[in-house]
Design an enzyme around this catalytic site. Structure first.
Site, short mmCIF file in Angstrom:
data_model
loop_
_atom_site.label_atom_id
_atom_site.label_comp_id
_atom_site.label_asym_id
_atom_site.label_seq_id
_atom_site.Cartn_x
_atom_site.Cartn_y
_atom_site.Cartn_z
N ASN A 1 1.32 3.08 -2.45
CA ASN A 1 0.46 3.99 -3.36
C ASN A 1 -0.37 4.55 -2.63
O ASN A 1 -0.94 5.61 -2.75
CB ASN A 1 0.42 3.25 -4.73
CG ASN A 1 1.48 3.17 -5.85
OD1 ASN A 1 1.68 4.32 -6.18
ND2 ASN A 1 2.07 2.22 -5.86
N GLU B 1 9.83 8.02 -8.12
CA GLU B 1 10.04 8.94 -9.15
C GLU B 1 8.91 8.97 -10.11
O GLU B 1 8.82 10.23 -10.88
CB GLU B 1 11.36 8.64 -9.94
CG GLU B 1 12.84 8.89 -9.19
CD GLU B 1 13.91 8.81 -10.05
OE1 GLU B 1 13.87 8.47 -11.18
OE2 GLU B 1 15.09 8.65 -9.40
N ALA B 2 8.01 8.08 -9.94
CA ALA B 2 7.05 8.01 -11.06
C ALA B 2 5.48 7.89 -10.33
O ALA B 2 4.75 8.72 -10.08
CB ALA B 2 7.17 7.14 -12.11
N LEU C 1 -9.94 -7.38 -13.02
CA LEU C 1 -11.58 -7.03 -12.90
C LEU C 1 -12.14 -7.62 -13.96
O LEU C 1 -12.00 -7.41 -15.15
CB LEU C 1 -11.84 -5.55 -12.53
CG LEU C 1 -11.23 -4.98 -11.36
CD1 LEU C 1 -11.63 -3.60 -11.23
CD2 LEU C 1 -11.88 -5.75 -10.06
N GLY D 1 0.79 -1.30 0.06
CA GLY D 1 0.03 0.09 -0.04
C GLY D 1 0.74 1.39 -0.01
O GLY D 1 0.37 2.16 0.39
N HIS E 1 0.15 1.42 -13.07
CA HIS E 1 1.01 0.29 -13.74
C HIS E 1 2.34 0.66 -13.62
O HIS E 1 2.91 1.73 -14.11
CB HIS E 1 0.43 -0.34 -14.92
CG HIS E 1 1.15 -1.33 -15.46
ND1 HIS E 1 0.80 -2.69 -14.94
CD2 HIS E 1 2.21 -1.57 -16.11
CE1 HIS E 1 1.68 -3.48 -15.53
NE2 HIS E 1 2.56 -2.64 -16.37
N ASP F 1 -5.01 -3.53 -18.35
CA ASP F 1 -3.97 -2.64 -18.82
C ASP F 1 -4.29 -1.79 -20.17
O ASP F 1 -3.19 -1.15 -20.80
CB ASP F 1 -2.57 -2.95 -18.96
CG ASP F 1 -2.06 -3.60 -17.35
OD1 ASP F 1 -2.52 -2.84 -16.45
OD2 ASP F 1 -1.28 -4.56 -17.18
#
Ligand code: GAR
Length: 203
Positions: free
Chosen positions: A16, A181-182, A96, A14, A112, A153
């Site tokens: 993110n 960094e992203a 999903l 978690g 992603h 995706d």
């Protein structure tokens, strides 16, 4: 309504989710309210992060409910109960079904850990993505936030950020750099921008 109620779906650490919670606490998600955290793994650390931030949680554990569609039905029920307007997949490791993605069309986003369309689709998740990037020898990778539809995706891209691969990188060091960094930058930004757009469309 002046805020979109957001549910974050997680399966593991978690980080993110934490980036979203921190952004919200810092006032950087003014158009959204983090209203619910859902996990398909009862021992996900993400659940502790949610509890610390006083966000309600719901568990649809893979072991307790092995049938994917039954788990989805349980999750859809709780999303409805909480009046959720945006679903954020943040390290959610179940693909999903079309029934689910249709129920929240253009209201589900995912982060992603690669620059889609590279290293994505079924089987590309977590560390596996970085292993594949290193095996291919790419010099630049990154992260993508995209809308979720019935194609794994494959939904419209919202944001991407590039990250350089460094000499001697392992999947673990690359994963860490891509997160720092992203992912942790573009995901909270995307949550705010999508909430803002959804609010406008509700007026
Ligand atoms: C993140 O790197 C996320 O991009 C990835 O799993 C990790 C979860 O970490 N998601 C996927 O691979 C989805 N296809 P977190 O639980 O610490 O946020």
């Amino acid at each position: 309504m002046n805020k979109i109620r957001v549910a974050v779906l997680c399966s593991g650490g978690g980080t993110n989710l934490q980036a979203i919670l921190d952004s919200a606490a810092a006032g950087r998600i003014p158009s959204g309210e983090i209203a619910l955290v859902v996990s398909d793994n009862a021992s996900a650390y993400a659940l502790e992060r949610a509890a610390k931030a006083n966000v309600p949680t719901f568990i649809a554990d893979r072991k307790a409910i092995p049938d994917r569609l039954a788990r989805e039905r349980a999750i859809l029920g709780v999303l409805k109960e909480h009046g959720i307007g945006l679903v954020v997949l943040a390290g959610f490791m179940t693909i999903l079904s079309e029934a689910f993605t249709k129920a929240y069309e253009m209201r589900i986003i995912n982060v992603h850990p690669s620059l889609i369309p590279s290293f994505c689709g079924p089987g590309f998740y977590g560390l596996k993505v970085h292993e594949a990037a290193l095996a291919r020898g790419v010099k630049v990778t990154g992260a993508t936030v995209h809308y979720v539809n019935e194609v794994c995706d494959g939904g419209p891209i919202i944001a991407q950020r590039a990250v350089y691969v460094e000499e001697g990188d392992t999947p673990e060091t690359l994963q860490k750099r891509v997160m720092h960094e992203a992912e942790w930058i573009i995901l909270p930004q995307a949550v705010q921008s999508v909430c803002k757009t959804l609010l406008k469309s509700e007026v």
